[in-house]
Design a protein around this motif. Structure first.
Motif, PDB file in Angstrom:
ATOM      1  N   GLY A  15       0.785  -1.223   0.000  1.00  0.00           N
ATOM      2  CA  GLY A  15       0.000   0.000   0.000  1.00  0.00           C
ATOM      3  C   GLY A  15       0.816   1.272   0.000  1.00  0.00           C
ATOM      4  O   GLY A  15       0.286   2.352   0.237  1.00  0.00           O
ATOM      5  N   GLY A  16       2.128   1.164  -0.249  1.00  0.00           N
ATOM      6  CA  GLY A  16       2.951   2.358  -0.397  1.00  0.00           C
ATOM      7  C   GLY A  16       3.561   2.893   0.872  1.00  0.00           C
ATOM      8  O   GLY A  16       4.345   3.832   0.819  1.00  0.00           O
ATOM      9  N   GLU A  34       8.224  13.399  -8.981  1.00  0.00           N
ATOM     10  CA  GLU A  34       6.961  13.593  -8.272  1.00  0.00           C
ATOM     11  C   GLU A  34       6.114  12.331  -8.317  1.00  0.00           C
ATOM     12  O   GLU A  34       5.537  11.914  -7.304  1.00  0.00           O
ATOM     13  N   GLU A  35       6.039  11.689  -9.480  1.00  0.00           N
ATOM     14  CA  GLU A  35       5.277  10.450  -9.599  1.00  0.00           C
ATOM     15  C   GLU A  35       5.880   9.357  -8.725  1.00  0.00           C
ATOM     16  O   GLU A  35       5.165   8.590  -8.073  1.00  0.00           O
ATOM     17  N   HIS A  36       7.215   9.285  -8.715  1.00  0.00           N
ATOM     18  CA  HIS A  36       7.894   8.246  -7.940  1.00  0.00           C
ATOM     19  C   HIS A  36       7.671   8.416  -6.444  1.00  0.00           C
ATOM     20  O   HIS A  36       7.346   7.453  -5.735  1.00  0.00           O
ATOM     21  N   PHE A  63      13.817  -1.059  -8.900  1.00  0.00           N
ATOM     22  CA  PHE A  63      13.091  -1.388  -7.679  1.00  0.00           C
ATOM     23  C   PHE A  63      11.708  -0.757  -7.642  1.00  0.00           C
ATOM     24  O   PHE A  63      10.913  -1.053  -6.744  1.00  0.00           O
ATOM     25  N   ALA A  64      11.389   0.100  -8.599  1.00  0.00           N
ATOM     26  CA  ALA A  64      10.086   0.760  -8.675  1.00  0.00           C
ATOM     27  C   ALA A  64       9.822   1.112 -10.138  1.00  0.00           C
ATOM     28  O   ALA A  64      10.759   1.174 -10.941  1.00  0.00           O
ATOM     29  N   PRO A  65       8.576   1.358 -10.505  1.00  0.00           N
ATOM     30  CA  PRO A  65       8.259   1.612 -11.918  1.00  0.00           C
ATOM     31  C   PRO A  65       9.025   2.774 -12.543  1.00  0.00           C
ATOM     32  O   PRO A  65       9.276   2.761 -13.747  1.00  0.00           O
ATOM     33  N   LEU A  66       9.394   3.772 -11.745  1.00  0.00           N
ATOM     34  CA  LEU A  66      10.027   4.968 -12.308  1.00  0.00           C
ATOM     35  C   LEU A  66      11.414   5.243 -11.731  1.00  0.00           C
ATOM     36  O   LEU A  66      11.931   6.351 -11.864  1.00  0.00           O
TER      37      LEU A  66
END
Length: 256
Positions: free
Chosen positions: A16-17, A119-121, A170-173
């Motif tokens: 959940g972030g 910002e998205e990351h 490790f993350a999408p961006l």
């Protein structure tokens, strides 16, 4: 035989972030310790991010920053850092591709500039405050860096970085940029070397490609239901439910 279980955080223990765990997970860690099974956190996060969670889980053995920082029972086994020359090479590559970079150590972090992709990351990661300090590395140690790139640009950037650093998404961006030969798997090997003479059975729980090096080293790799296809190919068990850690622990009889 001594048993060790290595746990990724984001997307594995914590969903959940945020860096939150359910009460059932805290109870599972207590049961592991009661059975003589050593739980070890193995995450891309740094100490300043996870210290409260470590207290909550009562974990004193951990692999942080994707293997840069390793502690066992209060003793630091590894604290890998970039040299300033290596950092400046990485920054030149970041500038060449017009991407933002981040600096990280165990006390904090900073980024070179705030962009739309950053910002998205940070929204995805649940990070609230993002300090901008382009010269952070000149006055602070840097265990690892981030470059904020999408998958389309990653291949080109990784090729440029290969002479000075290792990389893993490790993350999408975002990709982690690590000192050469540093990984979660290499850190696990350091753990095992420090316990030489003890027969070990090892387990690892993860969901992303920065967990691949763990799965390639341990006896049993448990991939989360939402894990990457590459990780699932290396797994000895793939969770069928969204509660993959508890499912995997029960599958192998580590908890009741």
């Amino acid at each position: 035989m001594k048993k060790l279980a290595f746990f990724d955080l984001d997307g594995t223990l914590c969903c959940g972030g945020g860096l939150q765990v359910e009460p059932e997970m805290i109870a599972a860690f207590s049961e592991l310790r009661a059975k003589g099974i050593l739980p070890v956190i193995a995450t891309g996060r740094s100490y300043y991010e996870v210290k409260e969670l470590l207290k909550q889980l009562r974990v004193e053995h951990f692999i942080l920053s994707n293997g840069c920082y390793v502690r066992l029972a209060g003793k630091t086994l590894l604290d890998a850092k970039f040299s300033q020359t290596e950092i400046e090479t990485i920054l030149q590559i970041a500038d060449q591709y017009q991407v933002s970079a981040g600096y990280f150590n165990q006390e904090g972090f900073a980024i070179t500039n705030y962009s739309e992709i950053v910002e998205e990351h940070v929204t995805y990661m649940g990070i609230k405050e993002v300090p901008v300090e382009v010269d952070f590395y000149q006055n602070n140690p840097v265990n690892f860096m981030n470059l904020y790139v999408n998958a389309a640009l990653e291949k080109e950037v990784k090729k440029e970085l290969s002479t000075v650093a290792d990389t893993v998404r490790f993350a999408p961006l975002a990709i982690d940029v690590l000192p050469k030969n540093v990984s979660k798997g290499a850190a696990i090997q350091i753990f095992l070397n420090s316990m030489a003479g003890t027969q070990m059975e090892t387990y690892a729980f993860g969901d992303q490609n920065n967990d691949l090096s763990m799965f390639q080293l341990v006896d049993h790799g448990i991939a989360m239901h939402h894990g990457t296809e590459e990780l699932k190919e290396q797994a000895s068990y793939i969770a069928k439910t969204e509660n993959g850690v508890l499912e995997g622990l029960r599958h192998y009889g580590l908890i009741s």
